[in-house]
Design a protein around this motif. Structure first.
Motif, PDB file in Angstrom:
ATOM      1  N   ARG A 160      37.865  46.388  40.328  1.00  0.00           N
ATOM      2  CA  ARG A 160      37.919  46.589  38.422  1.00  0.00           C
ATOM      3  C   ARG A 160      39.104  45.799  38.304  1.00  0.00           C
ATOM      4  O   ARG A 160      38.662  45.419  36.892  1.00  0.00           O
ATOM      5  CB  ARG A 160      37.664  47.955  38.701  1.00  0.00           C
ATOM      6  N   GLN A 161      39.944  46.063  38.806  1.00  0.00           N
ATOM      7  CA  GLN A 161      41.261  45.473  37.741  1.00  0.00           C
ATOM      8  C   GLN A 161      40.858  43.162  37.734  1.00  0.00           C
ATOM      9  O   GLN A 161      41.177  43.324  36.720  1.00  0.00           O
ATOM     10  CB  GLN A 161      42.675  45.457  38.492  1.00  0.00           C
ATOM     11  N   ARG A 162      40.487  43.097  39.091  1.00  0.00           N
ATOM     12  CA  ARG A 162      39.829  41.352  39.290  1.00  0.00           C
ATOM     13  C   ARG A 162      39.294  40.982  37.867  1.00  0.00           C
ATOM     14  O   ARG A 162      39.124  40.598  37.126  1.00  0.00           O
ATOM     15  CB  ARG A 162      39.836  40.968  40.547  1.00  0.00           C
ATOM     16  N   ASN A 163      38.012  41.965  38.273  1.00  0.00           N
ATOM     17  CA  ASN A 163      36.515  42.377  36.865  1.00  0.00           C
ATOM     18  C   ASN A 163      37.645  41.769  35.763  1.00  0.00           C
ATOM     19  O   ASN A 163      36.508  40.953  35.234  1.00  0.00           O
ATOM     20  CB  ASN A 163      35.555  42.756  37.386  1.00  0.00           C
ATOM     21  N   ALA A 164      38.310  42.715  35.265  1.00  0.00           N
ATOM     22  CA  ALA A 164      38.425  42.783  34.204  1.00  0.00           C
ATOM     23  C   ALA A 164      39.249  41.271  34.187  1.00  0.00           C
ATOM     24  O   ALA A 164      39.422  40.659  32.468  1.00  0.00           O
ATOM     25  CB  ALA A 164      39.806  44.099  33.882  1.00  0.00           C
ATOM     26  N   LEU A 165      40.155  41.194  34.982  1.00  0.00           N
ATOM     27  CA  LEU A 165      40.908  40.042  33.774  1.00  0.00           C
ATOM     28  C   LEU A 165      40.270  38.652  34.244  1.00  0.00           C
ATOM     29  O   LEU A 165      40.219  37.977  33.321  1.00  0.00           O
ATOM     30  CB  LEU A 165      41.386  39.726  35.090  1.00  0.00           C
ATOM     31  N   LEU A 166      38.446  38.652  35.057  1.00  0.00           N
ATOM     32  CA  LEU A 166      38.012  37.539  35.578  1.00  0.00           C
ATOM     33  C   LEU A 166      37.101  36.833  33.603  1.00  0.00           C
ATOM     34  O   LEU A 166      36.445  36.041  33.417  1.00  0.00           O
ATOM     35  CB  LEU A 166      37.073  37.747  36.363  1.00  0.00           C
ATOM     36  N   LYS A 167      37.056  38.499  33.714  1.00  0.00           N
ATOM     37  CA  LYS A 167      36.114  38.548  31.623  1.00  0.00           C
ATOM     38  C   LYS A 167      37.715  37.721  30.556  1.00  0.00           C
ATOM     39  O   LYS A 167      36.891  37.377  29.551  1.00  0.00           O
ATOM     40  CB  LYS A 167      35.977  39.649  31.291  1.00  0.00           C
ATOM     41  N   GLN A 242      38.558  30.754  47.122  1.00  0.00           N
ATOM     42  CA  GLN A 242      37.600  29.618  46.230  1.00  0.00           C
ATOM     43  C   GLN A 242      36.704  30.267  45.867  1.00  0.00           C
ATOM     44  O   GLN A 242      35.608  28.868  44.489  1.00  0.00           O
ATOM     45  CB  GLN A 242      37.182  29.240  48.340  1.00  0.00           C
ATOM     46  N   ALA A 243      36.381  31.487  45.263  1.00  0.00           N
ATOM     47  CA  ALA A 243      35.102  31.720  44.516  1.00  0.00           C
ATOM     48  C   ALA A 243      35.996  31.787  43.235  1.00  0.00           C
ATOM     49  O   ALA A 243      34.999  32.643  42.430  1.00  0.00           O
ATOM     50  CB  ALA A 243      34.838  32.629  44.615  1.00  0.00           C
ATOM     51  N   ARG A 244      37.365  31.575  42.310  1.00  0.00           N
ATOM     52  CA  ARG A 244      37.908  31.797  41.370  1.00  0.00           C
ATOM     53  C   ARG A 244      36.853  31.486  40.042  1.00  0.00           C
ATOM     54  O   ARG A 244      36.486  31.993  38.905  1.00  0.00           O
ATOM     55  CB  ARG A 244      38.669  31.257  41.495  1.00  0.00           C
ATOM     56  N   ALA A 249      33.308  32.166  35.997  1.00  0.00           N
ATOM     57  CA  ALA A 249      31.962  32.345  34.934  1.00  0.00           C
ATOM     58  C   ALA A 249      30.891  33.308  34.767  1.00  0.00           C
ATOM     59  O   ALA A 249      30.734  33.184  33.902  1.00  0.00           O
ATOM     60  CB  ALA A 249      31.355  30.513  35.672  1.00  0.00           C
ATOM     61  N   LEU A 250      31.230  33.743  36.270  1.00  0.00           N
ATOM     62  CA  LEU A 250      30.014  34.782  36.743  1.00  0.00           C
ATOM     63  C   LEU A 250      30.117  36.004  35.864  1.00  0.00           C
ATOM     64  O   LEU A 250      29.756  36.826  35.296  1.00  0.00           O
ATOM     65  CB  LEU A 250      29.848  35.394  38.078  1.00  0.00           C
ATOM     66  N   GLY A 251      31.762  36.404  34.987  1.00  0.00           N
ATOM     67  CA  GLY A 251      32.254  37.799  34.806  1.00  0.00           C
ATOM     68  C   GLY A 251      32.380  38.088  36.403  1.00  0.00           C
ATOM     69  O   GLY A 251      32.615  39.527  35.575  1.00  0.00           O
ATOM     70  N   HIS A 252      32.438  37.833  37.144  1.00  0.00           N
ATOM     71  CA  HIS A 252      32.835  39.585  38.209  1.00  0.00           C
ATOM     72  C   HIS A 252      33.487  38.640  39.786  1.00  0.00           C
ATOM     73  O   HIS A 252      32.934  37.631  39.705  1.00  0.00           O
ATOM     74  CB  HIS A 252      31.464  40.762  38.273  1.00  0.00           C
TER      75      HIS A 252
END
Ligand SMILES: Nc1ncnc2c1ncn2[C@@H]1O[C@H](COP(=O)(O)OP(=O)(O)OP(=O)(O)O)[C@@H](O)[C@H]1O
Ligand SMILES: [Mg+2]
Length: 366
Positions: A160-167, A242-244, A249-252
């Protein structure tokens, strides 16, 4: 483990009902729409807070009523330990009691009762999305692996934390601590899941040989959703790193055990699209019974088995075969049907039959 009693209040069609199941096969017979599946749903609710029918949880509450209640006295081995389990739902919230004491975490309740369920929607284990297959393995790990819940929760929190940061506008360094957490707990999850699938293999092969022998040998394959289990934490960390760009771009988060899956390849049907609908059901049945058996081997007691609408799911031969198997193991089971199926004669397991009428359950002499 088994249910010594089950009481329902304001659950769907039931205002109030109580049954005292036997220790072996329990058959619930009644016309369409009388409440047979609802009795199985009550058992499933106590064990997971979910209904296998899905949908809105408040639809479970009898129309016009504020609250539903389900209560059961469970008998658990070893030592025939008795536990009173209560679950109620009102105003979109669950509350649970064990031996009359409120418990904060519903998972405390769910740990007490393990239920393996086969119902008309179960074919999703083969033909549905990967979440069904992850849930299948995680169900077992929840019950047999003491560390599973804490690992799973920590993984979900980091996700959840990583997904929030990705946005947010990317500050890569902020991702570091969460990726380390994801890699640490994710690698542990992958190890546990792979180990459980490997543990299931012999029992599953035996079940498939029994229920769908035409399919030949079965080979399970786990796909970790990220890097292979053998690459461990370091491999998953590298995959996340690698997937960063793509993940931003995907937001997750696109890699990790939350994307894991597994499949079964058969000698006679290397891809699942080659299975008929009926074969799919037999494969799912084999998976579930193998899972119940593996649970019993590890825990020293059987989970409760519930099988909804069995005669309409299986042909006569497979139905008879399933009932014979159920009669041969020391598990408590519940079966629903619109007409009483022929039960195996040579069973030493006690069987009990119930008649379900619009909101009433009556024990029949058998
Ligand atoms: N919230 C609710 N309030 C009142 N009745 C409900 C509610 N939800 C469902 N019902 C009714 O409960 C009854 C029992 O449904 P259930 O699915 O358990 O029947 P069943 O005996 O399994 O039927 P079938 O043989 O068709 O599978 C149905 O008549 C349904 O319309
Ligand atoms: Mg039904």
């Amino acid at each position: 483990m088994r249910l010594a009693s089950l009481s329902l209040e304001d659950l769907r069609v039931f205002r109030e009902a109580r049954l005292e199941p036997g220790t072996g096969i329990n058959v619930l017979v009644g016309d369409n729409g009388t409440g047979k599946t609802t009795v199985l749903e009550a058992i499933q609710l106590l064990s997971s807070g979910r209904s296998f029918r899905g949908g809105v949880r408040d639809a479970l509450i009898r129309r016009g009523q504020p609250e539903l209640r389900v209560y059961s006295e469970i008998v658990a081995e070893p030592m025939e330990r008795r536990v009173g389990m209560g679950l109620s739902r009102s105003l979109r919230a669950w509350s649970a009691r064990i031996d009359g004491q409120a418990v904060e975490a519903l998972t405390r309740l769910f740990q007490e009762l393990a239920v393996v369920c086969f119902e008309p929607g179960s074919h999703a284990l083969i033909s549905g999305g990967s979440e069904h297959r992850r849930r299948f393995i995680d169900w077992a790990l929840f019950h047999v692996e003491p560390d599973f819940l804490s690992i799973w929760r920590r993984y979900q929190r980091a996700l959840r934390q990583r997904n929030a940061l990705l946005k947010q506008p990317m500050v890569s360094a902020n991702l570091d601590p969460w990726e380390h957490e994801l890699a640490l707990h994710g690698a542990a999850l992958t190890r546990l899941r792979e180990a459980w699938l490997a543990r299931l293999q012999p029992g599953l092969s035996a079940m498939v040989a029994r229920f769908a022998p035409g399919l030949g040998a079965v080979t399970p394959k786990y796909s970790s959703g990220g890097s292979p289990a053998s690459d461990g934490e370091t491999g998953l960390l590298a995959a996340l790193w690698q997937a960063r760009g793509r993940d931003q771009a995907l937001g997750h988060t696109s890699v990790g055990p939350h994307r894991a899956d597994w499949s079964l390849a058969f000698e006679a049907a290397p891809v699942r699209e080659m299975l008929s609908r009926g074969q799919e059901k037999l494969v799912v049945l084999s998976c579930l019974l193998a899972q119940a058996q593996a649970f019993a081997e590890v825990r020293g007691q059987w989970p409760v088995l519930v099988l909804d609408d069995l005669p309409s799911e299986l042909d006569r031969g497979h139905l008879a075969h399933t009932l014979e198997w159920l009669a041969s193991v020391p598990a408590q089971s519940f079966i629903t049907a619109t007409a009483a199926p022929e039960l195996p004669h040579a069973s030493c397991r006690p069987m009990r039959m119930f008649h379900v009428e619009q909101g009433r359950v009556a024990a029949l002499l058998y």
